[in-house]
Write a protein that holds these residues in place. Sequence first.
Motif, mmCIF file in Angstrom:
data_model
loop_
_atom_site.group_PDB
_atom_site.id
_atom_site.type_symbol
_atom_site.label_atom_id
_atom_site.label_comp_id
_atom_site.label_asym_id
_atom_site.label_seq_id
_atom_site.Cartn_x
_atom_site.Cartn_y
_atom_site.Cartn_z
ATOM 1 N N SER A 604 0.833 -1.221 0.000
ATOM 2 C CA SER A 604 0.000 0.000 0.000
ATOM 3 C C SER A 604 0.858 1.258 0.000
ATOM 4 O O SER A 604 0.602 2.203 -0.749
ATOM 5 N N GLU A 605 1.903 1.284 0.847
ATOM 6 C CA GLU A 605 2.752 2.477 0.941
ATOM 7 C C GLU A 605 3.525 2.725 -0.347
ATOM 8 O O GLU A 605 3.727 3.868 -0.749
ATOM 9 N N THR A 606 3.956 1.653 -1.016
ATOM 10 C CA THR A 606 4.686 1.819 -2.277
ATOM 11 C C THR A 606 3.785 2.418 -3.344
ATOM 12 O O THR A 606 4.180 3.358 -4.055
ATOM 13 N N ILE A 607 2.542 1.900 -3.443
ATOM 14 C CA ILE A 607 1.594 2.427 -4.438
ATOM 15 C C ILE A 607 1.228 3.879 -4.109
ATOM 16 O O ILE A 607 1.195 4.746 -4.993
ATOM 17 N N LEU A 608 0.961 4.152 -2.812
ATOM 18 C CA LEU A 608 0.616 5.526 -2.398
ATOM 19 C C LEU A 608 1.753 6.499 -2.693
ATOM 20 O O LEU A 608 1.527 7.615 -3.159
ATOM 21 N N THR A 609 2.992 6.069 -2.415
ATOM 22 C CA THR A 609 4.151 6.934 -2.656
ATOM 23 C C THR A 609 4.306 7.226 -4.147
ATOM 24 O O THR A 609 4.621 8.349 -4.539
ATOM 25 N N LEU A 610 4.071 6.211 -4.973
ATOM 26 C CA LEU A 610 4.138 6.421 -6.429
ATOM 27 C C LEU A 610 3.054 7.392 -6.873
ATOM 28 O O LEU A 610 3.295 8.279 -7.701
ATOM 29 N N ARG A 611 1.839 7.244 -6.302
ATOM 30 C CA ARG A 611 0.746 8.177 -6.627
ATOM 31 C C ARG A 611 1.148 9.619 -6.290
ATOM 32 O O ARG A 611 0.970 10.527 -7.090
ATOM 33 N N CYS A 612 1.686 9.803 -5.065
ATOM 34 C CA CYS A 612 2.093 11.142 -4.621
ATOM 35 C C CYS A 612 3.162 11.724 -5.548
ATOM 36 O O CYS A 612 3.112 12.904 -5.918
#
Length: 659
Positions: A604-612
Amino acid sequence: MISKTTIDQVFETARLEEVIGDFVQLKKSGSNFKGLSPFTDERTPSFMVSPVKQIWKDFSSGKGGNVVAFLMEHEHFSYPEAIKYLAKKYNIEVEETQRTDEQKQEANERESMYLVSEFAQKHFAEMLWETELGKAIGLTYFKERGFNHDTIKKFGLGYCLDQWDGFTKSALDQGYKLEYLEKTGLTIVKENPQNANDPKKFDRFKARVMFPIHSMSGRVLGFGGRILKNDKKAAKYQNSPESEIYHKSKVLYGIYYAKQAIAKEDNCFLVEGYTDVIQFHQRGIENVVSSSGTALTPEQIRLINRLTKNITVLFDGDAAGLRASLRGIDLILEQGMNVKVCSFPEGEDPDSFAKNNELEEIESYLSENAKDFIQFKANLLAKEAANDPIKRADTVRDIVNSISKIPDGIKREIYIQECAGIMNVSEGVLFSTLAQITKKGRSEAAKSNEPEQKAFEVVKNEATVEKVDVQYELERKIIEILLLYGGETEEFEDLELKESEEGDLILEPISIEAKVFEKIFLDLQDDEIELANDNFRKIYYKLIEALNQTEEFKLSGFLASQDQDIVSEISSIMMEEEKYILHNWERKDIFPKDKKLGVAQLTSETILTLRCFLIKKRMLALQDGTKESTADHRETLEEIMNYLHLNKLLNKKLNRVLS
């Protein structure tokens, strides 16, 4: 073409650690193995092998891959050759269609030279065993040397008939090209003044008994040929010339037959000639190799260094030969290896000694007479110096110079103490001499590495900071998660964008259960995110497809069907964290947290960080657009504000504070 059934069986059966263990001495390191890089010159292990993942990574050269990739990198095999090598090692029958003449012609130059050399070895063996001249001359010679039939066949020995072009004609009739016969040195080609289109062709090894020279994996690289006629004009021994596949300085005769015994015995006997190796091997001492009559080179020593740290150099009783060989000892010491020396009685060499004695007698003699290099050198040079003080001083300096080659400081000190006792010189003087030699060596090395600087040139030292490519690292992390945990089912806390009663956009957490690869795929699809890196994008879609088609994803099976560039990239990703094992953090009471404990959170954090990251990138692009034009930017500014708000919500979820 090799059938897919054979390829699948090879990958299913082959054990990476066993295959690489034939070329590199591996030591257990946790669940992995480590060893010295076979691709670079190093003294600290940076080569890692993972039996669980069935992949390897060489951190010194950056290379990595599966079992086939190792053979292609190390032995320069083509893909089919690597599969055949593994099939032979594990007794797997290879199903393939016959190679056509057209396919032979299409083979690349290097492979063609290997094919020609392989044919030559079979041809020479056939001439030895199946022709009257071969049996009468070649076979008789080998028997006189004391070699039995099994040994002759094992080493692939042969005979080149006493004909000007007998071998060449046979090779051409079989469809092998003259170009490759000449490049391997098997055929000598000269211009024909009478007919330029029909050059004169001669067999290089005419009327010689043949010793094939193999690589560590058993490929025929070249030949050594011994003449049996009394011809003063011809050299007694003749080797294949340097070629694309044969480099004398990088090859050791007998290494293919000795490698397992060297690793098992943790020692390598080094001799001078082909017959020395064969005779020892026949007697039962298999951990023996030869430099094939050439001066010992650092590349040859490094071949042994991969299998053991211990070398015992065997000399014959020739005093002139002993002095000449002492130079090779210094080279061995420079590589950080342990050296022992053993000489045979005068008039004997390793070949004759092994021929005339039983195994127990040979082993006993080697055990009793193998001396540490310092004792051997001191005794040899001390005899020559006798009562001459100047010669004695030169002898001491010569020994200290050898000791200075040793990289390990503790070993150097112990050898200085030993030398002081043998030569009856104070340790202080020897340490002082050692310091002078070492200082001089460093000074000369510094000078040779010092870049040329023009007069009055000002050199500005600027600290360069390598910029991190955030998107590259995040995409790499996504591939890593898919490889490690793609098929696992996890409980994810997802975010749903909703409008509050006040009309504000909020992210509301919801809990869902899904497979890791499904979560990643759907998240990237919802945001219309395409991986930017070409390699990662290619690997991503192949992984999603594989994970979607099978219940139990196997990395080794997946890699077996991929191109080598993808295999190499995946190995780099999978083994990245293994390099920290090399540092032995546990010894320093540092215990890294196992990331498997939080797969859902990591995903989740990897996907969220990529989104940001991509939101921020989009905002910057919109801002740049407003600067370049004077039009009304209200819609653009509103879009930027929406992105800014969404970015703030996502970072809040990641527990990050935005300035």
